[in-house]
Design a protein around this motif. Structure first.
Motif, PDB file in Angstrom:
ATOM      1  N   GLN A 532     -18.160  72.098 115.166  1.00 56.98           N
ATOM      2  CA  GLN A 532     -17.671  72.254 116.535  1.00 56.98           C
ATOM      3  C   GLN A 532     -16.580  73.318 116.616  1.00 56.98           C
ATOM      4  O   GLN A 532     -16.515  74.086 117.586  1.00 56.98           O
ATOM      5  CB  GLN A 532     -17.138  70.911 117.050  1.00 56.98           C
ATOM      6  N   ALA A 533     -15.736  73.387 115.593  1.00 60.11           N
ATOM      7  CA  ALA A 533     -14.656  74.377 115.601  1.00 60.11           C
ATOM      8  C   ALA A 533     -15.205  75.797 115.535  1.00 60.11           C
ATOM      9  O   ALA A 533     -14.749  76.687 116.268  1.00 60.11           O
ATOM     10  CB  ALA A 533     -13.699  74.117 114.438  1.00 60.11           C
ATOM     11  N   ILE A 534     -16.201  76.037 114.681  1.00 60.21           N
ATOM     12  CA  ILE A 534     -16.748  77.389 114.594  1.00 60.21           C
ATOM     13  C   ILE A 534     -17.610  77.697 115.817  1.00 60.21           C
ATOM     14  O   ILE A 534     -17.657  78.849 116.283  1.00 60.21           O
ATOM     15  CB  ILE A 534     -17.533  77.601 113.279  1.00 60.21           C
ATOM     16  N   ASP A 535     -18.270  76.684 116.385  1.00 62.53           N
ATOM     17  CA  ASP A 535     -19.013  76.902 117.630  1.00 62.53           C
ATOM     18  C   ASP A 535     -18.058  77.305 118.756  1.00 62.53           C
ATOM     19  O   ASP A 535     -18.365  78.199 119.562  1.00 62.53           O
ATOM     20  CB  ASP A 535     -19.774  75.636 118.025  1.00 62.53           C
ATOM     21  N   ALA A 536     -16.897  76.648 118.806  1.00 61.09           N
ATOM     22  CA  ALA A 536     -15.907  76.988 119.832  1.00 61.09           C
ATOM     23  C   ALA A 536     -15.381  78.406 119.625  1.00 61.09           C
ATOM     24  O   ALA A 536     -15.235  79.183 120.584  1.00 61.09           O
ATOM     25  CB  ALA A 536     -14.755  75.986 119.799  1.00 61.09           C
ATOM     26  N   ALA A 537     -15.102  78.756 118.368  1.00 62.08           N
ATOM     27  CA  ALA A 537     -14.631  80.114 118.077  1.00 62.08           C
ATOM     28  C   ALA A 537     -15.675  81.142 118.505  1.00 62.08           C
ATOM     29  O   ALA A 537     -15.338  82.211 119.041  1.00 62.08           O
ATOM     30  CB  ALA A 537     -14.331  80.248 116.586  1.00 62.08           C
ATOM     31  N   HIS A 538     -16.936  80.810 118.283  1.00 62.04           N
ATOM     32  CA  HIS A 538     -18.028  81.712 118.661  1.00 62.04           C
ATOM     33  C   HIS A 538     -18.069  81.902 120.179  1.00 62.04           C
ATOM     34  O   HIS A 538     -18.197  83.036 120.679  1.00 62.04           O
ATOM     35  CB  HIS A 538     -19.343  81.117 118.157  1.00 62.04           C
ATOM     36  N   TYR A 539     -17.932  80.819 120.913  1.00 63.81           N
ATOM     37  CA  TYR A 539     -17.949  80.901 122.377  1.00 63.81           C
ATOM     38  C   TYR A 539     -16.773  81.735 122.890  1.00 63.81           C
ATOM     39  O   TYR A 539     -16.944  82.618 123.744  1.00 63.81           O
ATOM     40  CB  TYR A 539     -17.897  79.495 122.978  1.00 63.81           C
ATOM     41  N   TRP A 540     -15.580  81.466 122.374  1.00 67.44           N
ATOM     42  CA  TRP A 540     -14.408  82.196 122.855  1.00 67.44           C
ATOM     43  C   TRP A 540     -14.464  83.667 122.452  1.00 67.44           C
ATOM     44  O   TRP A 540     -14.004  84.543 123.202  1.00 67.44           O
ATOM     45  CB  TRP A 540     -13.126  81.550 122.337  1.00 67.44           C
ATOM     46  N   MET A 541     -15.052  83.956 121.299  1.00 63.22           N
ATOM     47  CA  MET A 541     -15.180  85.356 120.889  1.00 63.22           C
ATOM     48  C   MET A 541     -16.108  86.094 121.848  1.00 63.22           C
ATOM     49  O   MET A 541     -15.814  87.221 122.287  1.00 63.22           O
ATOM     50  CB  MET A 541     -15.708  85.439 119.458  1.00 63.22           C
ATOM     51  N   ALA A 542     -17.236  85.473 122.192  1.00 68.28           N
ATOM     52  CA  ALA A 542     -18.151  86.089 123.154  1.00 68.28           C
ATOM     53  C   ALA A 542     -17.488  86.227 124.519  1.00 68.28           C
ATOM     54  O   ALA A 542     -17.674  87.239 125.216  1.00 68.28           O
ATOM     55  CB  ALA A 542     -19.425  85.258 123.263  1.00 68.28           C
ATOM     56  N   SER A 543     -16.694  85.239 124.904  1.00 66.25           N
ATOM     57  CA  SER A 543     -15.985  85.314 126.187  1.00 66.25           C
ATOM     58  C   SER A 543     -14.997  86.469 126.193  1.00 66.25           C
ATOM     59  O   SER A 543     -14.816  87.152 127.215  1.00 66.25           O
ATOM     60  CB  SER A 543     -15.249  83.994 126.456  1.00 66.25           C
ATOM     61  N   GLY A 544     -14.355  86.703 125.046  1.00 72.74           N
ATOM     62  CA  GLY A 544     -13.429  87.824 124.952  1.00 72.74           C
ATOM     63  C   GLY A 544     -14.129  89.158 125.118  1.00 72.74           C
ATOM     64  O   GLY A 544     -13.649  90.050 125.832  1.00 72.74           O
ATOM     65  N   TYR A 545     -15.286  89.306 124.474  1.00 72.41           N
ATOM     66  CA  TYR A 545     -16.041  90.549 124.604  1.00 72.41           C
ATOM     67  C   TYR A 545     -16.593  90.732 126.017  1.00 72.41           C
ATOM     68  O   TYR A 545     -16.900  91.855 126.432  1.00 72.41           O
ATOM     69  CB  TYR A 545     -17.196  90.572 123.603  1.00 72.41           C
ATOM     70  N   SER A 546     -16.727  89.632 126.740  1.00 75.66           N
ATOM     71  CA  SER A 546     -17.279  89.691 128.098  1.00 75.66           C
ATOM     72  C   SER A 546     -16.198  89.861 129.153  1.00 75.66           C
ATOM     73  O   SER A 546     -16.497  89.880 130.353  1.00 75.66           O
ATOM     74  CB  SER A 546     -18.079  88.413 128.383  1.00 75.66           C
ATOM     75  N   SER A 547     -14.941  89.966 128.729  1.00 76.38           N
ATOM     76  CA  SER A 547     -13.814  90.119 129.650  1.00 76.38           C
ATOM     77  C   SER A 547     -13.089  91.424 129.340  1.00 76.38           C
ATOM     78  O   SER A 547     -13.475  92.173 128.448  1.00 76.38           O
ATOM     79  CB  SER A 547     -12.852  88.929 129.511  1.00 76.38           C
ATOM     80  N   SER A 548     -12.025  91.653 130.045  1.00 75.48           N
ATOM     81  CA  SER A 548     -11.220  92.847 129.796  1.00 75.48           C
ATOM     82  C   SER A 548      -9.750  92.524 130.020  1.00 75.48           C
ATOM     83  O   SER A 548      -9.405  91.495 130.621  1.00 75.48           O
ATOM     84  CB  SER A 548     -11.647  93.996 130.716  1.00 75.48           C
ATOM     85  N   GLY A 549      -8.890  93.388 129.508  1.00 72.59           N
ATOM     86  CA  GLY A 549      -7.458  93.250 129.737  1.00 72.59           C
ATOM     87  C   GLY A 549      -6.892  91.956 129.191  1.00 72.59           C
ATOM     88  O   GLY A 549      -7.250  91.483 128.107  1.00 72.59           O
ATOM     89  N   SER A 550      -5.999  91.349 129.980  1.00 74.67           N
ATOM     90  CA  SER A 550      -5.316  90.131 129.540  1.00 74.67           C
ATOM     91  C   SER A 550      -6.277  88.956 129.400  1.00 74.67           C
ATOM     92  O   SER A 550      -6.073  88.073 128.564  1.00 74.67           O
ATOM     93  CB  SER A 550      -4.200  89.777 130.524  1.00 74.67           C
ATOM     94  N   ALA A 551      -7.338  88.940 130.202  1.00 73.52           N
ATOM     95  CA  ALA A 551      -8.324  87.856 130.096  1.00 73.52           C
ATOM     96  C   ALA A 551      -9.026  87.903 128.742  1.00 73.52           C
ATOM     97  O   ALA A 551      -9.257  86.865 128.105  1.00 73.52           O
ATOM     98  CB  ALA A 551      -9.339  87.952 131.228  1.00 73.52           C
ATOM     99  N   ALA A 552      -9.358  89.110 128.296  1.00 74.60           N
ATOM    100  CA  ALA A 552      -9.999  89.249 126.990  1.00 74.60           C
ATOM    101  C   ALA A 552      -9.064  88.763 125.888  1.00 74.60           C
ATOM    102  O   ALA A 552      -9.475  88.028 124.977  1.00 74.60           O
ATOM    103  CB  ALA A 552     -10.398  90.699 126.755  1.00 74.60           C
ATOM    104  N   ARG A 553      -7.785  89.178 125.979  1.00 72.90           N
ATOM    105  CA  ARG A 553      -6.817  88.756 124.954  1.00 72.90           C
ATOM    106  C   ARG A 553      -6.668  87.235 124.937  1.00 72.90           C
ATOM    107  O   ARG A 553      -6.563  86.616 123.869  1.00 72.90           O
ATOM    108  CB  ARG A 553      -5.469  89.416 125.252  1.00 72.90           C
TER     109      ARG A 553
END
Length: 601
Positions: A532-553
């Protein structure tokens, strides 16, 4: 019990004592024991008299991975066997072997050689000494009665257990015993990577060439037969577990050697109940009585082999798996940790397909079909049930290559969910034996799967069809569905460099997609929170690439936090014996590599 010798069919002390007590009790109950007892002193009947019983020494003690002389089992598994109710032990086998006049392995052959009948013995009584690695249940109640013996692959100049890495999940959950045998000289005596190079202290006395007088691995076939005999007749090998049947297995180079063995040697002295050939295409006789299944990838469909694929019979089946390759990502994951530990980073190279421009290592799980094949062979031996047949890969118009769809994926063959519900271009021929795996871009994925629910539903249906057809075990199918449920497919997210599952681990790079795969490979007991921890990291990493600026960070920071939690959980599992030190170091190292890269985004 350390460093004991068990010549012939002699049992261990414990089992010998039990046998004496049982015999005494039987004689007392029958009133026997006098000179008139016709059964007194009668030796047990040898059910396989045509195969010699080797002398077994061991289990051989190991000094641990910090041993100055590396006095431990080479390629000792990095799977936490004890947490699964298994133990790993190493034994030495020695005896007198036969030499046969069998035809040589012909890797280009698509027809049988001009050789009739069985091979003849041209020499016998040739001394040898080698080693076997045993992984077995510690609880006799868990043992299902079947032993699978892998002929170690020596293509890489050391003993490679490439069947084990694909089949381990089925073997461990279903209660099989596993034996790997060093049957060939290259794995023992290669001057750069062989066992004698690895640890002269431990392996210096091994010899399968009779002091160099027997070349071309001519003793290997009888050594392989004697390994099965040891499993059946020497109780120490499996600590007295009652063996019902034994299955032979060989992958690639050792799979090719199953051809001459099955066609010309095993026919004259059968001792295996079934044979599994993995990613090799030796031509087999039509009249073989021993059941055989070949599990093949796209990589073997070259050189006219697909066009010449043998038709199925009641005792011979061939499963061509679409979207798979000879050396897929599981082959890489299954050897990275132990290879780094035992051979060092200098002998653990990286893939380089077209200068690194094409992502390598197919993800279609060939191992799921390998596990199903083992199950079918066991069922055929025990119940007579005939394994299912499967269509071959579809030939292209040239009559030689594989026909492909608009995405570049193969048509026909055994079609697992990864090809029926594709997320990448899979090509088992490009990039040599490792194959190519090029993920579809975000736009194409969005067109194919407008929602995660749509994607999961399609995967679930495809898995159900594979399980119903008999090419995937239900437990493996459930894992594929779980992976789909926790993936980012159908969520409209972009998976960037630190997110994608493509290529393989390197010392200087990893991604959450790769780490998800490697974590799943180890099938950690009670490891749900780790996954679950690595699945969560995977989701947040994809979310970061799908955002920009402060949201990505913001999203990347959540990915980092999830990875830090992952590291803590892996370390805790390692302390509890649910993750080995070798696997733990690999997983934590890769997680830290991703953290450092994500901090720099």
């Amino acid at each position: 019990m350390q460093n004991e010798r068990f010549p012939g069919t002699h049992a261990t002390r414990r089992h010998g004592a039990l046998a004496v007590l049982a015999a005494a009790a039987l004689m007392a109950a029958c009133g026997g024991g006098g000179d008139g007892d016709a059964n007194a002193g009668t030796p047990p009947v040898d059910a396989y008299p045509l195969v010699a019983t080797p002398t077994v020494t061991g289990p051989v003690a190991s000094e641990g991975f910090l041993s100055a002389t590396r006095n431990y089992t080479f390629y000792a598994t990095d799977v936490a066997l004890a947490s699964r109710g298994y133990v790993e032990q190493e034994f030495f086998l020695e005896g007198k072997a036969k030499v046969y006049n069998e035809p040589a392995v012909d890797y280009a052959a698509t027809t049988l050689p001009a050789f009739s009948g069985d091979a003849a013995v041209v020499a016998e009584g040739v001394p040898y000494k080698t080693r076997i690695v045993v992984r077995r249940p510690t609880d006799p109640a868990k043992f299902n009665g079947t032993v699978v013996v892998e002929w170690f692959n020596v293509t890489d100049n050391f003993d490679g257990e490439y069947f084990w890495v694909q089949a381990k999940d089925e073997l461990l959950r279903a209660g099989y015993a596993y034996i790997g045998v060093s049957a060939q000289n290259n794995g023992i005596a290669n001057p750069n990577l062989g066992l004698k190079w690895f640890s002269p202290t431990r392996y210096g006395s091994l010899d399968v060439t009779a002091g160099g007088s027997v070349t071309q691995d001519k003793l290997s076939y009888d050594i392989y037969s004697q390994t099965a005999k040891a499993a059946r007749a020497v109780p120490a090998v499996l600590d007295g577990l009652p063996v019902k049947n034994v299955i032979a297995a060989g992958m690639s180079q050792s799979g090719w050697r199953m051809g001459p063995y099955a066609n010309y040697i095993h026919t004259r002295a059968p001792i295996y109940d079934a044979i599994l050939v993995q990613v090799a295409t030796p031509v087999l006789r039509d009249d073989l009585k021993t059941p055989v299944i070949k599990v093949l990838s796209e990589s073997e469909a070259t050189g006219g082999r697909l066009a010449a694929s043998q038709p199925d019979t009641a005792t011979r089946k061939t499963y061509w798996v679409a979207g798979s390759s000879h050396g897929d990502v599981v082959q890489r994951m299954g050897r990275t940790g132990v290879r780094l530990r035992d051979l060092g980073p200098q002998n653990t190279g990286n893939d380089a397909c077209l200068g690194g421009t094409v992502a390598t290592r197919t993800r279609t799980p060939l191992g799921h079909v390998v596990g199903a094949a083992v199950h079918h062979l066991k069922q055929q031996v025990e119940t007579g049930a005939t394994p299912p047949s499967a269509p071959a890969l579809t030939l292209a118009a040239d009559g030689q290559s594989i026909a492909r769809d608009a995405n570049g994926n193969a048509l026909g063959g055994v079609r697992l969910a990864h090809m029926e519900v594709p997320t990448a271009r899979a090509d088992g021929v490009q990039c040599g034996n490792v194959g190519a795996w090029v993920p579809f871009d975000t736009a194409q994925l969005a067109t194919l799967y407008p929602s995660q629910a749509d994607y999961v539903a399609k995967v679930t249906a495809a898995v159900g069809a594979s399980v119903a057809a008999g090419f995937v075990r239900a437990e493996d199918g459930a894992r594929t569905i779980a992976e789909a449920q926790t993936s980012v497919i159908g969520r409209g997210l972009q998976c960037g460099l630190l997110c994608q599952a493509a290529g393989h681990f390197r010392a200087d790079f990893s991604s959450t997609g790769l780490l998800r795969e490697n974590t799943a490979y180890y099938a950690i007991r009670d490891g749900e929170r780790i996954q679950q921890a690595i699945d969560a990291a995977h989701y947040w990493m994809a979310s970061g690439y799908s955002s920009s600026g402060s949201a990505a960070r913001y999203h990347f920071n959540f990915a980092i936090a999830s990875l830090q939690q992952y590291i803590e959980l892996v370390r805790a599992a390692q302390a509890e014996g649910r993750v080995t030190a070798t696997a733990g170091e690999l997983l934590v190292s890769q997680a830290n590599t991703i953290v450092r890269a994500a901090e720099a985004l």
